[in-house]
Motif scaffolding. Structure first.
Motif, PDB file in Angstrom:
ATOM      1  N   ARG A   9      30.850  43.791  40.070  1.00  0.00           N
ATOM      2  CA  ARG A   9      31.483  42.609  40.658  1.00  0.00           C
ATOM      3  C   ARG A   9      33.001  42.709  40.540  1.00  0.00           C
ATOM      4  O   ARG A   9      33.737  42.472  41.501  1.00  0.00           O
ATOM      5  N   HIS A  10      33.457  43.096  39.356  1.00  0.00           N
ATOM      6  CA  HIS A  10      34.901  43.169  39.149  1.00  0.00           C
ATOM      7  C   HIS A  10      35.521  44.276  39.985  1.00  0.00           C
ATOM      8  O   HIS A  10      36.589  44.100  40.566  1.00  0.00           O
ATOM      9  N   ILE A  62      30.858  32.677  42.199  1.00  0.00           N
ATOM     10  CA  ILE A  62      31.239  33.296  40.927  1.00  0.00           C
ATOM     11  C   ILE A  62      32.199  34.459  41.128  1.00  0.00           C
ATOM     12  O   ILE A  62      32.149  35.441  40.394  1.00  0.00           O
ATOM     13  N   ARG A  63      33.033  34.395  42.156  1.00  0.00           N
ATOM     14  CA  ARG A  63      33.848  35.581  42.423  1.00  0.00           C
ATOM     15  C   ARG A  63      35.081  35.663  41.524  1.00  0.00           C
ATOM     16  O   ARG A  63      36.218  35.583  41.966  1.00  0.00           O
ATOM     17  N   LEU A  64      34.820  35.890  40.256  1.00  0.00           N
ATOM     18  CA  LEU A  64      35.871  35.960  39.251  1.00  0.00           C
ATOM     19  C   LEU A  64      35.975  37.380  38.721  1.00  0.00           C
ATOM     20  O   LEU A  64      34.967  38.030  38.478  1.00  0.00           O
ATOM     21  N   ILE A  65      37.205  37.836  38.542  1.00  0.00           N
ATOM     22  CA  ILE A  65      37.425  39.135  37.895  1.00  0.00           C
ATOM     23  C   ILE A  65      37.743  38.830  36.443  1.00  0.00           C
ATOM     24  O   ILE A  65      38.891  38.562  36.090  1.00  0.00           O
ATOM     25  N   ILE A  66      36.716  38.837  35.587  1.00  0.00           N
ATOM     26  CA  ILE A  66      36.979  38.396  34.214  1.00  0.00           C
ATOM     27  C   ILE A  66      37.438  39.558  33.344  1.00  0.00           C
ATOM     28  O   ILE A  66      38.168  39.366  32.395  1.00  0.00           O
ATOM     29  N   ARG A  67      37.016  40.743  33.655  1.00  0.00           N
ATOM     30  CA  ARG A  67      37.507  41.908  32.913  1.00  0.00           C
ATOM     31  C   ARG A  67      38.374  42.725  33.842  1.00  0.00           C
ATOM     32  O   ARG A  67      38.015  42.949  34.987  1.00  0.00           O
ATOM     33  N   LEU A  93      28.272  43.273  36.047  1.00  0.00           N
ATOM     34  CA  LEU A  93      29.580  42.614  35.945  1.00  0.00           C
ATOM     35  C   LEU A  93      30.695  43.581  36.332  1.00  0.00           C
ATOM     36  O   LEU A  93      31.637  43.210  37.034  1.00  0.00           O
ATOM     37  N   ASP A  94      30.582  44.819  35.884  1.00  0.00           N
ATOM     38  CA  ASP A  94      31.598  45.811  36.242  1.00  0.00           C
ATOM     39  C   ASP A  94      31.671  46.002  37.753  1.00  0.00           C
ATOM     40  O   ASP A  94      32.749  46.130  38.326  1.00  0.00           O
ATOM     41  N   LEU A 135      35.776  43.124  43.686  1.00  0.00           N
ATOM     42  CA  LEU A 135      36.818  42.121  43.919  1.00  0.00           C
ATOM     43  C   LEU A 135      38.205  42.724  43.726  1.00  0.00           C
ATOM     44  O   LEU A 135      39.138  42.423  44.465  1.00  0.00           O
ATOM     45  N   PHE A 188      39.249  46.020  33.415  1.00  0.00           N
ATOM     46  CA  PHE A 188      39.238  47.453  33.108  1.00  0.00           C
ATOM     47  C   PHE A 188      39.679  48.236  34.326  1.00  0.00           C
ATOM     48  O   PHE A 188      39.339  47.882  35.429  1.00  0.00           O
TER      49      PHE A 188
END
Lengths: 446, 446
Positions: free
Chosen positions: B141-142, B420-425, B138-139, B145, B427
């Motif tokens: 991916r974020h 699913i190209r979302l930046i949910i976190r 997940l990190d 993006l 950091f």
């Protein structure tokens, strides 16, 4: 600070702050017109807020109720997205300031929505969990599951109870739907996951200061929803005001003046919202609940070429002396009309005043149970529940999201299950709160 | 520290550390037998590691490749799960120490798997992204993006290139599949999401110290996979050793002794793994790559009643002088046999030695392209790609996960999309690295 680099199109620039229900509608209805659209949001996705509570209760993936904004506007020739946080607006030089630079506008649309209102209760703000963003929903899911893991290994019975108890404050749709979902977790999922725990000890409390739950609905529907909740074993406290949340204890005052105290480490605050505003706006324009005073064309009073739509806008009228309800249909309708009014203005035509078409209200309270009101039509029970599901699936953006929510719901229905009970982040509670506090301190929270 | 509260069953207690492929098999094959199973994992879910790269490249939700452990063991009468991190083992008093307390065992199964090996290269450990856990995926991916969002707003062309470039180190399945997925993002998704950027400038580099990619496969398959990567525009550097990653520049030495330098802010390290071990184990027992020396019954050499399976175990033989490959089928087969051997031991029967049945290898390199080897059977291209998909979907745990992965793949295939190209976190990179460093410093990382 430098200006944000955006394409120079030499046509009027409409800057929209916020990619919620309202902001998206404005942008969509300006597709390939003679205006440049610049949409700014703190996240790169749109959040379908009505289903956040299902993310928090392990029924849905976060990814299935969020949609990438860039993808929505694929193929628009006049659209630019910038992932940024707005700090200030300077109407005198038609500029906004963001964390990545400044940006000038010809027309500014404030569609920043709302965030949780703690009404100045600091202990509650520091210790409770709000439920307005995807991150908050995920944090809540992780907190809840971690507290169950902790309940297993403690030998202190009082502590174990406080880890398993839930207090939800505010009986609007979020509080009511969350209470229903938690009761179903208690009934169907947790006893299987935690056979060592006496899950009957888990109590779900719903505390509401007003005289009834779901005040936006008719009294009869509201009573029916209350019956459903009681059947599920939820403790509903009406006319009861929460006073404090300290040392893992909620203190509240009942209508007869008694002070009750509930031990809980799961306190969810959905008792109120306030508009997301930022520096640079005249104080007289900011009404009760941090909403911006707009006229019937959604123009912010006294600020030229600045508009506001949705939760952050308060359009005062005889029918709505405190502005419209802070719900998605208002934002959607205002956004659509505003885009059309802007185009009318460019064409030298007159703008049309806003008229709200009430699409009704609904809430679901667990499997097969919902209340729905659309105009004079009222429905309760199984049929209402199907309407609720249909409306929510159809309102989601994108086929992929629709399909995945449908499969999850089907799976959960047939198997009495919630498949997503994963603790993916292992923040401790302090970190979570520090982060939230920091977010709240920022000038604007889109 | 106190003991962890677990049910007292008065039958031999088998403690399994790690809920990966190996650990789960041991527990499953001890279902409702005359032993108490206590499974310990740092996460409350099992991770399907082979598809982590698809989470990192926005093709799949994290939730669809993770499965709640408690749910897997629903209905087991002799099973207890504890969400904890093991710090130390004391074979002399048959106890393990964890962050939530101590636990005694009669038999201990170490199934802790492996984590990224940085071979002591500190700058790389501090600045690159590994890909072994859901959080890391997940990190990544974020980060990716966010870097594209940053590339949009910078006017510094060199900086923009470094934000868009990817360097993947290590051409095993993770590096190769990641390179293929990134090339497809570059081709189909990013140009639509970022029409303002010249996405052709984005370069994907795959750097491998050895003479060929996918060394576990036959040379012919390996060559075919290389052709696929080159057709997708990946820059493959064979025989090239990465020396450093500082100031957002990767320095590497090519076979002819030249030093090349690539500017990148996306550096993914999958060049090696090492066993996850903890304090209390005799140093002589720890072999190359932090693997525990086990005999043919998976007994850890010289420690009574302690076993190890999967990546963390090195079973040295003439056929496997460095132990078996660190892949899921070895862990699964060893886990199954070990459970049966334990039961045999209780019944006073002899244990059977482990024999590895090679299930073959496969890797996918973008749409319609894969290489598959099963014994003498070899396949490449479209058919191999279908085999790859079928095997991966069938290997996922649970119908819900299978269905959701299938829908996502179908959607991505038909629409050339990654939904699913979302930046949910959000950091910042420093925080991410601090956290990772902290995790690595912990004595054991399950």
């Amino acid at each position: 600070m430098d200006n944000i680099a955006v394409p120079d199109l030499n046509i009027p620039r409409v800057v929209i702050i916020g990619g919620g229900f309202g902001g998206l509608q404005v942008a969509k209805h300006l597709k390939n017109k003679e205006v440049q659209i610049v949409l700014i949001d703190r996240n790169n996705y749109h959040t379908f807020q009505p289903l956040l509570y299902q993310v928090a209760t392990a029924g849905l993936e976060a990814d299935s109720i969020a949609f990438p904004i860039r993808k929505l506007f694929k193929g628009y020739k006049n659209f630019t997205f910038r992932n940024a946080t707005v700090r200030k607006v300077s109407p005198e030089d038609k500029t906004i300031q963001t964390n990545i630079g400044n940006l000038t506008y010809d027309y500014l649309i404030i569609a920043t929505g709302s965030r949780t209102n703690f009404f100045g209760l600091e202990d509650i703000q520091n210790n409770s969990m709000p439920l307005k963003t995807v991150i908050q929903a995920l944090d809540l899911r992780h907190l809840m599951l971690q507290n169950f893991e902790k309940a297993l290994i403690t030998t202190d019975l009082k502590k174990r109870e406080s880890l398993m108890n839930f207090v939800l404050v505010g009986a609007g749709p979020t509080g009511v739907e969350m209470a229903g979902a938690l009761s179903e977790l208690k009934r169907y999922v947790l006893p299987q996951d935690y056979p060592e725990l006496d899950v009957r000890k888990m109590q779900v409390h719903l505390v509401e200061a007003g005289p009834r739950i779901l005040p936006a609905l008719n009294e009869k529907s509201s009573q029916k929803a209350l019956d459903y909740l009681k059947n599920l074993g939820v403790n509903v406290w009406l006319g009861t005001t929460v006073m404090s949340y300290e040392d893992k204890e909620v203190k509240a005052k009942t209508p007869d003046g008694q002070v009750i105290s509930i031990a809980t480490q799961n306190m969810i605050w959905s008792a109120g919202v306030q508009g997301n505003i930022f520096e640079g706006i005249n104080e007289e324009t900011i009404l009760r609940g941090n909403r911006l005073h707009v006229n019937q064309f959604n123009q912010v009073k006294g600020i030229k070429d600045v508009f506001a739509v949705g939760d952050v806008a308060a359009m005062i009228s005889d029918d709505f002396p405190r502005g419209h309800p802070m719900v998605a249909p208002v934002a959607i309708q205002q956004g659509q009309l505003l885009a059309k009014n802007l185009l009318r203005q460019f064409d030298g035509q007159e703008m049309k005043p806003f008229e709200y078409h009430d699409k009704g209200s609904m809430a679901t309270i667990g499997k097969n149970k919902a209340v729905v009101e659309v105009g004079k039509f009222r429905s309760q029970g199984l049929f209402a529940w199907f309407i609720w599901m249909f409306v929510h699936i159809m309102s989601l953006i994108g086929f992929r999201n629709k399909a995945i929510v449908f499969i999850n719901w089907l799976w959960n229905y047939v198997n009495y299950d919630r498949g997503i009970r994963l603790i993916i982040r292992s923040f401790d509670f302090k970190l979570r709160n520090d982060r939230r506090r920091k977010e709240d301190e920022e000038t604007v929270v889109i």
